[in-house]
Design a protein around this motif. Structure first.
Motif: not given
Length: 182
Positions: A101, A104, A149, A165-166, A169
Motif C-alpha cells: 500500500l 500504491d 497511513y 486504508w486498503s 487505496i
C-alpha cells in the motif's frame, strides 16, 4: 534524513536505465511486491519497526514535439530495493500487503503529477524550475500521506484501520488505472 536524501536522489535520477543500476524497482500496475524486493537491512533506529519500503517519484521527458516544442512527461513511482527491508519475524503476507500500500500510494501521487504536468501549457512545461518545484511538492505531499497511513494504522497493527486504508487505496487505484474511453 534518510527520506530527504532519497527524495533528493529521486529528483536527480530520471533515466530508467540509470536507475536500474541503483537497484530501483519501478511501479507496474497489477504487479505486486515480493519479499525478494526488500534487500536492505534495518538500522538501529528502526528497532520498533518490522519492515520498511522506501519509495519516491521519478520524472522523465516522455516526448518532445519537434513541431510545437511541446513536452510530455512520464512520472512513475519507484521503490529503492537496497533501502527497503524486513525483519524475519515479519515476512508474512499481511506485512507485505501493508508495504504494498505504501508503493500504491506513491503510484497514485506519481500518476496525479503526470496528469497535472501534462495539462500545463507548453510555456510552463519548458520551465524546468517550475516542473522541478511541482515534483518536489508532490513528493512532499506523498510523504505526508505515507506518514498519515502509518500513523493511522499504527504501522499496520490496527487491523480495522488497515482494512479501511486498503479499501480506500484500492478504489483510488481502480479510478486512476482505468483507461478513459474516447
Amino acid at each position: 534524513m534518510k527520506r530527504y536524501f532519497l527524495t533528493l536522489l529521486g529528483l536527480i535520477l530520471s533515466l530508467s536505465s540509470f536507475a536500474q543500476s541503483f537497484n530501483v524497482l519501478a511501479y507496474e500496475p497489477g504487479k505486486k511486491l515480493t519479499w525478494q524486493d526488500f534487500k536492505g537491512r534495518p538500522k538501529p533506529s528502526d528497532a520498533h519497526k518490522g519492515a520498511e519500503i522506501t519509495v519516491s517519484i521519478f520524472l522523465k521527458v516522455k516526448e518532445t514535439s519537434f513541431w510545437s516544442g511541446g513536452v510530455t512527461y512520464d512520472a512513475y513511482a519507484v521503490a529503492f530495493k537496497d533501502e527497503s527491508w524486513v525483519k524475519p519475524a515479519y515476512r508474512d503476507d499481511y506485512s507485505l500487503k501493508h508495504e504494498q500500500l505504501h508503493f500504491d500510494i506513491a503510484h497514485l501521487y506519481a500518476e496525479t503529477l503526470e496528469i497535472e504536468l501534462n495539462s500545463l501549457d507548453r510555456k510552463t512545461l519548458k520551465q524546468k524550475d517550475q516542473v522541478e518545484k511541482m515534483l518536489q511538492d508532490k513528493i512532499a505531499l506523498m510523504q505526508a500521506h505515507q506518514d498519515r497511513y502509518d500513523r493511522e494504522t499504527y504501522g499496520g497493527n490496527n487491523y480495522a484501520k488497515q482494512k479501511k486504508w486498503s479499501n480506500k487505496i484500492a478504489k483510488a487505484l481502480k479510478i486512476i488505472n482505468t483507461e478513459a474511453e474516447v
